[in-house]
Motif scaffolding. Structure first.
Motif, PDB file in Angstrom:
ATOM      1  N   SER A 105       0.301   8.026  -7.650  1.00 34.15           N
ATOM      2  CA  SER A 105      -0.903   7.458  -7.040  1.00 34.15           C
ATOM      3  C   SER A 105      -1.944   8.553  -6.830  1.00 34.15           C
ATOM      4  O   SER A 105      -1.650   9.563  -6.184  1.00 34.15           O
ATOM      5  CB  SER A 105      -0.573   6.803  -5.692  1.00 34.15           C
ATOM      6  N   GLY A 126       0.775  -1.233   0.000  1.00 35.71           N
ATOM      7  CA  GLY A 126       0.000   0.000   0.000  1.00 35.71           C
ATOM      8  C   GLY A 126       0.807   1.284   0.000  1.00 35.71           C
ATOM      9  O   GLY A 126       0.280   2.340   0.331  1.00 35.71           O
ATOM     10  N   TRP A 127       2.070   1.205  -0.393  1.00 34.93           N
ATOM     11  CA  TRP A 127       2.906   2.403  -0.447  1.00 34.93           C
ATOM     12  C   TRP A 127       2.523   3.234  -1.666  1.00 34.93           C
ATOM     13  O   TRP A 127       2.677   2.769  -2.801  1.00 34.93           O
ATOM     14  CB  TRP A 127       4.377   2.050  -0.551  1.00 34.93           C
ATOM     15  N   PRO A 128       2.068   4.463  -1.485  1.00 33.94           N
ATOM     16  CA  PRO A 128       1.737   5.298  -2.645  1.00 33.94           C
ATOM     17  C   PRO A 128       3.000   5.875  -3.286  1.00 33.94           C
ATOM     18  O   PRO A 128       4.071   5.915  -2.673  1.00 33.94           O
ATOM     19  CB  PRO A 128       0.884   6.412  -2.048  1.00 33.94           C
ATOM     20  N   ASP A 154      -4.565   8.515  -4.974  1.00 28.83           N
ATOM     21  CA  ASP A 154      -5.070   8.541  -3.600  1.00 28.83           C
ATOM     22  C   ASP A 154      -3.973   8.006  -2.681  1.00 28.83           C
ATOM     23  O   ASP A 154      -3.460   6.906  -2.905  1.00 28.83           O
ATOM     24  CB  ASP A 154      -6.327   7.676  -3.510  1.00 28.83           C
ATOM     25  N   LEU A 155      -3.631   8.756  -1.660  1.00 30.09           N
ATOM     26  CA  LEU A 155      -2.548   8.345  -0.758  1.00 30.09           C
ATOM     27  C   LEU A 155      -2.978   7.289   0.248  1.00 30.09           C
ATOM     28  O   LEU A 155      -2.136   6.660   0.878  1.00 30.09           O
ATOM     29  CB  LEU A 155      -1.990   9.557  -0.018  1.00 30.09           C
ATOM     30  N   THR A 156      -4.272   7.089   0.432  1.00 31.18           N
ATOM     31  CA  THR A 156      -4.727   6.149   1.454  1.00 31.18           C
ATOM     32  C   THR A 156      -5.518   4.979   0.892  1.00 31.18           C
ATOM     33  O   THR A 156      -5.746   4.008   1.598  1.00 31.18           O
ATOM     34  CB  THR A 156      -5.609   6.880   2.495  1.00 31.18           C
ATOM     35  N   GLY A 157      -5.945   5.045  -0.366  1.00 33.22           N
ATOM     36  CA  GLY A 157      -6.760   3.984  -0.948  1.00 33.22           C
ATOM     37  C   GLY A 157      -5.931   2.883  -1.562  1.00 33.22           C
ATOM     38  O   GLY A 157      -4.699   2.867  -1.492  1.00 33.22           O
ATOM     39  N   THR A 158      -6.626   1.958  -2.189  1.00 32.16           N
ATOM     40  CA  THR A 158      -5.975   0.863  -2.902  1.00 32.16           C
ATOM     41  C   THR A 158      -5.223   1.432  -4.103  1.00 32.16           C
ATOM     42  O   THR A 158      -5.758   2.240  -4.850  1.00 32.16           O
ATOM     43  CB  THR A 158      -7.018  -0.155  -3.390  1.00 32.16           C
TER      44      THR A 158
END
Length: 172
Positions: free
Chosen positions: A125, A119-121, A127-131
């Motif tokens: 990416s 899950g490292w953006p 979204d920094l917190t999403g999939t």
């Protein structure tokens, strides 16, 4: 010097000379010539290896700094008789021309796919917190530290994308 470095699952003594780079230690002391010396300045990525799960440029670090660490080189990812999924994909998608950068590309891609799975953006990416969804832009951003002087980038991206999708990463 005391201590050892685990390289591809085997413990090796730390070199006596504290000035030896990890790259030179792997190539000259251990005979693992898959890791290539390109620019020797950390700008091309040909020397990329995985240390404790993170990709690094082995030309920019000293071997003694990795006492107790686990190092994976291209030789630890797959063999000619049993290539990894990434190695098979690079062959299937013609992700190399001269092949010089390929070991570093594959080590970097292996670590990159692990980063995404954790899950490292990246800068690409949305979204920094999403999939994190696999896209060509995401792959290009994450592989930007690995140069291919032959220009096989489109095929490298295709190979990595194919493996990412095989491993179950969500694609865009």
């Amino acid at each position: 010097m005391d201590g050892s470095i685990d390289v591809n699952g085997t413990a090796h003594p730390v070199p006596d000379d504290p000035r030896v780079s990890l790259l030179d230690y792997l190539r000259h002391d251990l005979g693992l010539t898959g890791t290539k010396k390109g620019c020797d300045h950390g700008q091309c990525g040909a020397c990329t290896v995985i240390v404790n799960g993170q990709r690094i440029n082995s030309c920019l670090t000293l071997a003694v700094m990795h006492t107790g660490d686990s190092v994976t080189t291209i030789e630890g990812i797959g063999t000619p008789d049993q290539p990894s999924d990434l190695q098979r994909a690079f062959m299937a998608h013609d992700g190399f021309q001269c092949g010089y950068c390929t070991p570093g590309q594959i080590c970097s891609a292996q670590a990159m796919l692990d980063e995404i799975a954790q899950g490292w953006p990246s800068d690409a990416s949305p979204d920094l917190t999403g999939t994190i969804k696999i896209s060509d832009e995401e792959i290009r951003e994450r592989m930007s530290g690995n140069l291919c002087r032959c220009g096989a980038y489109a095929n490298i991206v295709a190979a990595i994308r194919a493996v990412a999708e095989e491993r179950g990463h969500e694609a865009v």
